[in-house]
Motif scaffolding. Structure first.
Motif, short mmCIF file in Angstrom:
data_model
loop_
_atom_site.label_atom_id
_atom_site.label_comp_id
_atom_site.label_asym_id
_atom_site.label_seq_id
_atom_site.Cartn_x
_atom_site.Cartn_y
_atom_site.Cartn_z
N GLY A 82 -114.62 65.74 73.03
CA GLY A 82 -115.38 64.69 72.36
C GLY A 82 -114.86 63.29 72.61
O GLY A 82 -115.38 62.32 72.03
N ALA A 83 -113.85 63.15 73.47
CA ALA A 83 -113.32 61.82 73.78
C ALA A 83 -114.43 60.97 74.39
O ALA A 83 -115.30 61.46 75.10
CB ALA A 83 -112.14 61.92 74.74
N SER A 84 -114.39 59.67 74.10
CA SER A 84 -115.46 58.78 74.57
C SER A 84 -115.28 58.40 76.03
O SER A 84 -114.16 58.35 76.54
CB SER A 84 -115.51 57.52 73.71
N SER A 85 -116.40 58.13 76.67
CA SER A 85 -116.46 57.62 78.04
C SER A 85 -115.64 58.41 79.06
O SER A 85 -114.79 57.85 79.76
CB SER A 85 -116.03 56.15 78.06
N PRO A 86 -115.87 59.72 79.19
CA PRO A 86 -115.16 60.46 80.23
C PRO A 86 -115.76 60.13 81.60
O PRO A 86 -116.87 59.61 81.69
CB PRO A 86 -115.44 61.92 79.86
N PHE A 87 -115.01 60.42 82.64
CA PHE A 87 -115.52 60.18 83.98
C PHE A 87 -115.72 61.54 84.63
O PHE A 87 -116.23 62.47 84.01
CB PHE A 87 -114.54 59.30 84.76
N LEU A 88 -115.34 61.72 85.87
CA LEU A 88 -115.45 63.03 86.49
C LEU A 88 -114.51 64.02 85.80
O LEU A 88 -114.75 65.23 85.79
CB LEU A 88 -115.10 62.95 87.98
N TYR A 89 -113.47 63.46 85.22
CA TYR A 89 -112.37 64.24 84.65
C TYR A 89 -111.95 63.55 83.36
O TYR A 89 -111.79 62.33 83.33
CB TYR A 89 -111.24 64.27 85.68
N CYS A 90 -111.79 64.30 82.30
CA CYS A 90 -111.42 63.70 81.02
C CYS A 90 -109.91 63.49 80.96
O CYS A 90 -109.13 64.44 81.06
CB CYS A 90 -111.86 64.60 79.86
N ASP A 91 -109.49 62.25 80.79
CA ASP A 91 -108.06 61.95 80.72
C ASP A 91 -107.42 62.44 79.43
O ASP A 91 -106.20 62.63 79.37
CB ASP A 91 -107.84 60.44 80.85
#
Length: 263
Positions: A82-91
Motif C-alpha cells: 500500500g505504499a504510495s507512488s511505487p514504480f516498477l519495484y516498490c522500495d
C-alpha cells in the motif's frame, strides 16, 4: 553525376528497376531492413538514356512499438504493502509491480526525453533493473509476482534496446509526440538513388578491409550529419524535417550493415 563509362558498369545495371523498402521491427530491437527488388512505384527518371531507375522508401514513424496509453495515470499505491507512488519495484516492501502503461521508456531509466542519452548511465540503470526484475532472480516470489517480473523485465529490455540505438530512439521520440507517417507513402529521390548506386559500386570494387572501412567512414559521416539534423528538428518541433532525417538515417544504417557483413 557519374561519368558515362561508369553508368554502364555491371554494378550500375544491377540497380535497374530497383527499389528500397525500409521496414521496422523495433519491438525486438532489430535494425531496419532493406529489401531490394521490383516495386510498383510510378516515379521514374532517366539518366543518359537509361530509364526506370527507382528508389522507393516505404517508411512509417508509427513504428509498431507496443501501443501504450501515455495519458493514463500512474499507479497510486503498491499492490502488496500500500505504499504510495511505487514504480516498477516498490522500495518499501520490495514487491515487483505490474506494468504501468503510462511510464515511457525514458522514465524507466530516469532520463529526460531527448535524442541525446548518456550510454553509460543507460546501461548502468538497465543492469540495476535486471537485478531486481529478472525472472530468474525472483524464484522465491509468488506466481503473481513472477508474472509481473517477466512482464517488467521484458519491457525494460525492450526499452533498453530502443533507446540504445539512435535510429530506434529517434523513431520512439516521434511516436511519443504522436507523429505518424503513412506507411504506404512512396518517396522517390533520384539523388539518393544515384548515391546508392555509387555506394554499392564502391563496395563491390573494394578488395580489402581498408577499402571497405574507407567507404564505411564516409557513410558514418553522413549518418552523423542526419542525426544532427534530426536532433535540431526535434528540438524545434519541426517534425516534418525530423521524419525526413529518420528516413535518411534508415538508409545509411542499412548501408553500413551491408559493409560490416563483408568485413
Amino acid at each position: 553525376m557519374m561519368a558515362s563509362r561508369r553508368l554502364v558498369s555491371p554494378a550500375f545495371l544491377r540497380f535497374r528497376r530497383c527499389s528500397c523498402r525500409l521496414s521496422f521491427i523495433p519491438s525486438t530491437g532489430i535494425e531496419p531492413k532493406l529489401d531490394l527488388g521490383d516495386a510498383s512505384s510510378k516515379e521514374t527518371f532517366s539518366c543518359d538514356g537509361y530509364k526506370d531507375f527507382r528508389l522507393v522508401s516505404h517508411f512509417s514513424t508509427n513504428v509498431r512499438f507496443p501501443r501504450r496509453d501515455f495519458s493514463s495515470e500512474a499507479m497510486e499505491s503498491c499492490w502488496s504493502c500500500g505504499a504510495s507512488s511505487p514504480f516498477l519495484y516498490c522500495d518499501s516492501c520490495g514487491s515487483i509491480q505490474p506494468v504501468d502503461p503510462s511510464v515511457d521508456y525514458f522514465q524507466i531509466f530516469g532520463m529526460e526525453k531527448s535524442f541525446d542519452v548518456e550510454g553509460h548511465r543507460l546501461e548502468a540503470r538497465y543492469k540495476d533493473w535486471q537485478k531486481k526484475l529478472h525472472p530468474d532472480l525472483v524464484h522465491t516470489k509468488s506466481e503473481k509476482e513472477k508474472a509481473y517480473a517477466a512482464e517488467q523485465s521484458a519491457r525494460v529490455i525492450e526499452a533498453y534496446r530502443t533507446l540504445t540505438k539512435p535510429l530506434t530512439r529517434a523513431s520512439y521520440l516521434l511516436q511519443l509526440e504522436g507523429v505518424h507517417v503513412d506507411q504506404e507513402k512512396t518517396i522517390s529521390d533520384p539523388e539518393l538513388l544515384m548515391e546508392a548506386m555509387e555506394i554499392r559500386e564502391s563496395v563491390d570494387e573494394a578488395t580489402d578491409a581498408k577499402s571497405l572501412n574507407h567507404v564505411k567512414s564516409q557513410i558514418d559521416s553522413k549518418l552523423e550529419h542526419w542525426r544532427n539534423l534530426f536532433r535540431n528538428a526535434f528540438r524545434s518541433r519541426d517534425f516534418e524535417d525530423a521524419v525526413n532525417s529518420i528516413q535518411r538515417m534508415t538508409y545509411y544504417e542499412r548501408a553500413v550493415e551491408e559493409i560490416v557483413k563483408k568485413l
